[in-house]
Scaffold this active site. Structure first.
Site, PDB file in Angstrom:
ATOM      1  N   THR A  97       0.896  -1.093  -0.101  1.00 40.28           N
ATOM      2  CA  THR A  97      -0.709  -0.391  -0.370  1.00 40.28           C
ATOM      3  C   THR A  97       1.297   1.523   0.311  1.00 40.28           C
ATOM      4  O   THR A  97       1.718   1.966   0.725  1.00 40.28           O
ATOM      5  CB  THR A  97      -1.006   0.255   1.165  1.00 40.28           C
ATOM      6  OG1 THR A  97      -1.114  -1.147   1.384  1.00 40.28           O
ATOM      7  CG2 THR A  97      -1.380   1.416   0.982  1.00 40.28           C
ATOM      8  N   LYS A 173      -6.822   1.164  -3.694  1.00 40.86           N
ATOM      9  CA  LYS A 173      -6.912   0.519  -2.453  1.00 40.86           C
ATOM     10  C   LYS A 173      -6.492   1.662  -1.150  1.00 40.86           C
ATOM     11  O   LYS A 173      -7.446   1.100  -0.438  1.00 40.86           O
ATOM     12  CB  LYS A 173      -5.102  -0.250  -2.325  1.00 40.86           C
ATOM     13  CG  LYS A 173      -4.150  -1.005  -1.373  1.00 40.86           C
ATOM     14  CD  LYS A 173      -5.390  -1.549  -0.178  1.00 40.86           C
ATOM     15  CE  LYS A 173      -5.551  -2.133   0.846  1.00 40.86           C
ATOM     16  NZ  LYS A 173      -3.772  -2.776   0.849  1.00 40.86           N
ATOM     17  N   LYS A 241      -0.030   4.540   8.657  1.00 39.42           N
ATOM     18  CA  LYS A 241       0.863   5.042   7.541  1.00 39.42           C
ATOM     19  C   LYS A 241      -0.532   4.528   6.759  1.00 39.42           C
ATOM     20  O   LYS A 241      -0.713   5.990   5.934  1.00 39.42           O
ATOM     21  CB  LYS A 241       1.560   3.388   7.279  1.00 39.42           C
ATOM     22  CG  LYS A 241       2.256   4.007   5.524  1.00 39.42           C
ATOM     23  CD  LYS A 241       2.902   2.572   5.193  1.00 39.42           C
ATOM     24  CE  LYS A 241       2.083   1.112   4.733  1.00 39.42           C
ATOM     25  NZ  LYS A 241       1.218   1.848   4.244  1.00 39.42           N
TER      26      LYS A 241
END
Length: 300
Positions: A97, A173, A241
């Site tokens: 990702t 995503k 994150k």
């Protein structure tokens, strides 16, 4: 047709994906920073390698399942990186990702080296990865799909082809991660309120998972809370994150994301409190004045 595959990253998702490829009859050359993980995989079939470069030599396709863009950079261009060792025309499949703009730029960098690139983030969890039932959100040139499409189908039940250029897969995503992070944060908030109000955690879980307020994340993650098991299948810091990437993407176009911002702050608070490496359901630990379920003494 049997292919030689370099596979880098044998964590919760990667190990299952590599296993699916092995079951499909492909030859795997695997690398993980934990040598014991590579050796354990190779004991069942495959070759354990000492570096990403060793895993990439002679491979038709190299698949990378590491945490973030920085680790992907190291896999490709660091000491023992695989970019210089890959055969001309080989394909690099990136399953992390990452910032969509970074992924698009990586496509250009690898094309300049004569290599193919597929932007291919993944979702579904370790169990679905192990059974070949996960989801892949992919984008890349048609010629790249011709070279690795069969491998994607071996690893995933659903392979979405979202565009002819890298970046589209990563955009989808991070939107998925927006929802996943907000759902976990909301699930933790709901369970915390129930505990604060004296509702039995097991009863609340049973009712919600059979009612309209349920979500996949509530059902999955609050089961971890009930079991008092914060073993990190996906850690708090992953959502620090990932929601950070969501906010960075939206900030560039001045797009407001009030729920994502709040969820990000909740994960940040949990990380700062020392829970960053625990399961992401540990975000519930930021709520004051509640008694969380504990493990039975025989299991503690």
């Amino acid at each position: 047709m049997t292919k030689t595959i370099g596979f880098i990253g044998l964590g919760a998702m990667g190990a299952g994906m590599a296993g699916s490829l092995r079951r499909a009859g492909h030859q795997l050359q695997v690398f993980d920073v934990r040598r014991e993980a590579a050796d354990a995989f190779a004991a069942q079939g495959g070759v354990a390698c000492a570096s990403p470069a060793d895993a990439a030599r002679g491979a038709d396709v190299v698949i990378s399942v590491v945490v973030n863009a920085a680790q992907t950079e190291a896999v490709l261009f660091g000491d023992g990186g695989c970019a210089a060792a890959m055969s001309p025309g080989a394909v690099f499949v990136m399953c992390s990702t990452v910032d969509p703009n970074w992924s698009a730029a990586l496509e250009q960098r690898l094309q300049a080296l004569g290599l193919g690139y597929l932007d291919a983030p993944i979702s579904g969890g370790a169990a679905k990865a192990a059974s070949g039932q996960m989801t892949m959100m992919t984008s890349g040139q048609p010629s790249v799909y011709e070279r690795c499409g069969d491998l994607l189908d071996a690893m995933a039940a659903k392979v979405y082809r979202l565009g002819d250029q890298a970046g589209a897969g990563s955009k989808v995503k991070i939107i998925n991660q927006l929802l996943a992070g907000v759902h976990i944060a909301a699930a933790a908030e709901a369970m915390a309120l129930g505990l604060r109000e004296g509702v039995k955690a097991e009863a609340l879980y049973e009712v919600i998972t059979n009612s309209a307020g349920n979500s996949w994340m509530f059902e999955n993650r609050m089961a971890h809370v009930l079991a008092a098991d914060y073993t990190p299948l996906s850690a708090v810091d992953i959502f620090v994150k990932d929601l950070g990437l969501v906010l960075d993407t939206a900030r560039a176009s001045k797009f407001p994301l009030p729920l994502s911002s709040t969820a990000h702050q909740m994960f940040m608070q949990a990380s700062t409190a020392g829970y960053g490496r625990e399961d992401d359901s540990a975000v519930i630990k930021i709520f004051p004045g509640i008694q969380l379920p504990t493990k039975p003494e025989s299991q503690s």
